[in-house]
Design an enzyme around this catalytic site. Structure first.
Site, PDB file in Angstrom:
ATOM      1  N   THR A 124      28.801  43.730  52.205  1.00 42.64           N
ATOM      2  CA  THR A 124      28.218  44.590  51.167  1.00 42.64           C
ATOM      3  C   THR A 124      26.726  44.324  51.021  1.00 42.64           C
ATOM      4  OG1 THR A 124      28.848  42.990  49.456  1.00 42.64           O
ATOM      5  CG2 THR A 124      30.391  44.807  49.892  1.00 42.64           C
ATOM      6  N   VAL A 164      23.292  47.540  54.437  1.00 40.05           N
ATOM      7  CA  VAL A 164      23.953  48.624  55.159  1.00 40.05           C
ATOM      8  C   VAL A 164      25.326  48.923  54.562  1.00 40.05           C
ATOM      9  CG1 VAL A 164      24.826  49.403  57.398  1.00 40.05           C
ATOM     10  CG2 VAL A 164      22.688  48.095  57.274  1.00 40.05           C
ATOM     11  N   THR A 205      29.218  42.849  58.603  1.00 42.70           N
ATOM     12  CA  THR A 205      28.866  41.490  58.210  1.00 42.70           C
ATOM     13  C   THR A 205      27.672  41.041  59.061  1.00 42.70           C
ATOM     14  OG1 THR A 205      30.435  40.525  59.784  1.00 42.70           O
ATOM     15  CG2 THR A 205      31.241  40.958  57.547  1.00 42.70           C
ATOM     16  N   GLY A 252       8.461  43.698  52.789  1.00 44.58           N
ATOM     17  CA  GLY A 252       9.904  43.729  53.042  1.00 44.58           C
ATOM     18  C   GLY A 252      10.254  44.242  54.428  1.00 44.58           C
ATOM     19  N   LYS A 308      20.499  44.354  71.343  1.00 45.82           N
ATOM     20  CA  LYS A 308      20.680  45.802  71.514  1.00 45.82           C
ATOM     21  C   LYS A 308      20.682  46.165  72.997  1.00 45.82           C
ATOM     22  CE  LYS A 308      18.594  46.527  67.010  1.00 45.82           C
ATOM     23  NZ  LYS A 308      17.312  46.666  66.271  1.00 45.82           N
TER      24      LYS A 308
END
Lengths: 319, 319
Positions: B8, B11, B79, B189, B207
């Site tokens: 939570t 995303v 997560t 940020g 990725k």
């Protein structure tokens, strides 16, 4: 899947050539004069060779009218675009859906001019209609809109016609006038002998109309008559020079926002995303939750458009 | 579909907030300390408000361990990424597939470090695994590769990390050093308090490893250990000035070609497609038949990544 290909021009021939590579079988293929039909799979190379060396009446010995009744899973509709009633393309789509076959289009006519009619036939059929290849060739615009949700897109804009973009790119680069660069484009095969469809903005407008229909999700139907269209024929070389002095250039931009569909030349910053060069196309999707997505690449060409068609076949549910 | 959201953070919260807009119901949601479970649908706004004002242990009154046994159609695994055994994310994926549920990941760990293990579990399950959100956020890379065919892609390259790209953009624009711009990025940020994952190239490499696994189509499995990785920490401001004098700039580029996975800073022409600015990401797909496709947009962010997750949910077969 078994594919029936209606139309053996540049794109249809490329689909026939590449289908095997993607694991599909071409069981029927037709132009206006002749057809080749074989439920076990056509020798597409031989058929295309005959068409090339002896003329399209020698594609095969079957009757084009028999293709729609042949054995196939998906009809690939790649006959030349027609406006208004979108015939004969629309009737081909209708015949396939009535037999519960799938339809994959590159022909822009049916989804631009008779969108609601096609969707109504699809609703009564177990066949699905897909048309990625009708908008920006190899660029995955429609599948992206479909996956992310048409309702989440607030606008779509882009450079949708490579011929017009090539001409404007060359006019700016060489300081030459429209007629001169058009002749160059025709010599290179980038512009047709009759280039009106491209340079008047009609091709770009049809693509924008299709996008508008997709974004409206059935709430409203659009056709070419709903688009405001201005082409590139009246742009003098001096306009591009003045633009450059101001760090800008001119591109033929199509945009769909709300109910408005517009194609017109626009000033854009010289290095902006919309200032693509040569025959490249770009589509910008403005989304509610993810900002702007830019998708660019080759918007036309035999193999390029064929990959979009075969990507659509890949997304059809198995029969 | 009913969604169970594991995680939570930024995303996961965005997925919970947007799920209703896309027609889905959140029936379970968990962080490491607490969970909310309701087969009729959680009040996600209330749960997230409790988490925000009272702390994550107040998300709900259920046990996180009970989420995997709850009623849902698709598990959304968001997560924090972990390397090596990719736990606990991998076990979450395993539990879902063993119950024939679908899995949609944003957590890069399982598909980068244990790709073959996940695919083996998927083969034994009627659930499907999708992971668009693991590569370049909202940009539809994996679905495009899937539709066009991984076998038709000869290379993939791009800017995969917005933090590193923002820092390089600002260093070039302001003539400032790395440390100074990093501090600015942290204030905004855009960079984390511990920025190593981004600036050392690890995030981009994961990725690229995922992309290499997808392109290999099961012939070979890659993990982070197979990537050659160099970050941006050692680039002096002078390097960017020298580059500009030559009409170039520097970007952290990830590339997958054949068996090679490499992330490193590279000189690129100043206005080239790869020279995206700020936190924008771009992915270039080199295809066999359609030339180069460029896909760019926001590669990170709560709502942005959530749209990629929800696009994946949209592509799952109905249960």
């Amino acid at each position: 899947m078994d594919l029936a290909i209606m139309g053996t021009g540049t794109v249809g021939s490329s689909v026939a050539e590449l289908a095997g590579e993607y694991g599909h079988t071409v069981t029927a293929m037709a132009n206006v004069d002749a057809a080749a039909i074989d439920p076990d799979g056509i020798d597409t190379a031989a058929a295309l060779q005959r068409q090339q060396s002896e003329g399209q009446a020698h594609l095969g010995d079957a009757d084009p009218d028999d293709v729609l009744a042949a054995e196939y899973d998906a009809l690939v509709e790649v006959t030349p675009v027609t406006l208004g009633d979108a015939e004969p393309g629309f009737s081909h789509v209708e015949a396939a859906l009535e037999r519960d076959k799938h339809v994959v289009l590159a022909n822009k006519g049916p989804m631009a001019e008779r969108y609601a009619d096609v969707r109504a036939l699809e609703a009564e059929s177990t066949g699905e209609v897909r048309f990625e290849a009708t908008v920006a060739g190899a660029i995955p615009v429609l599948s992206t809109i479909e996956d992310y949700g048409p309702g989440t897109m607030t606008a779509v804009r882009g450079v949708f016609n490579g011929t017009a973009n090539f001409i404007l790119t060359r006019m700016a680069a060489e300081g030459l006038g429209y007629e001169h660069v058009l002749a160059e484009a025709q010599d290179l095969g980038v512009a047709e002998a009759d280039p009106a469809f491209d340079v008047e903005g009609t091709d770009a407008a049809l693509k924008c109309v299709i996008l508008a229909n997709v974004l409206a999700e059935g709430d409203r139907e659009f056709s070419l008559a709903d688009a405001t269209v201005e082409g590139i024929k009246d742009i003098p070389g001096t306009a591009l020079e003045l633009a450059r002095e101001d760090g800008r250039t001119i591109r033929l931009i199509g945009e769909v926002t709300g109910d408005e569909i517009r194609v017109s030349p626009r000033l854009v910053p010289e290095h902006s995303e919309l200032a693509v060069s040569g025959t490249t196309n770009i589509v910008q999707l403005e989304t509610e939750n993810a900002g702007r997505l830019n998708l660019s690449g080759r918007g036309a060409g035999g193999p390029e458009t064929a990959t979009a068609i075969l990507a659509d076949v890949n997304r059809l549910p198995d029969r």
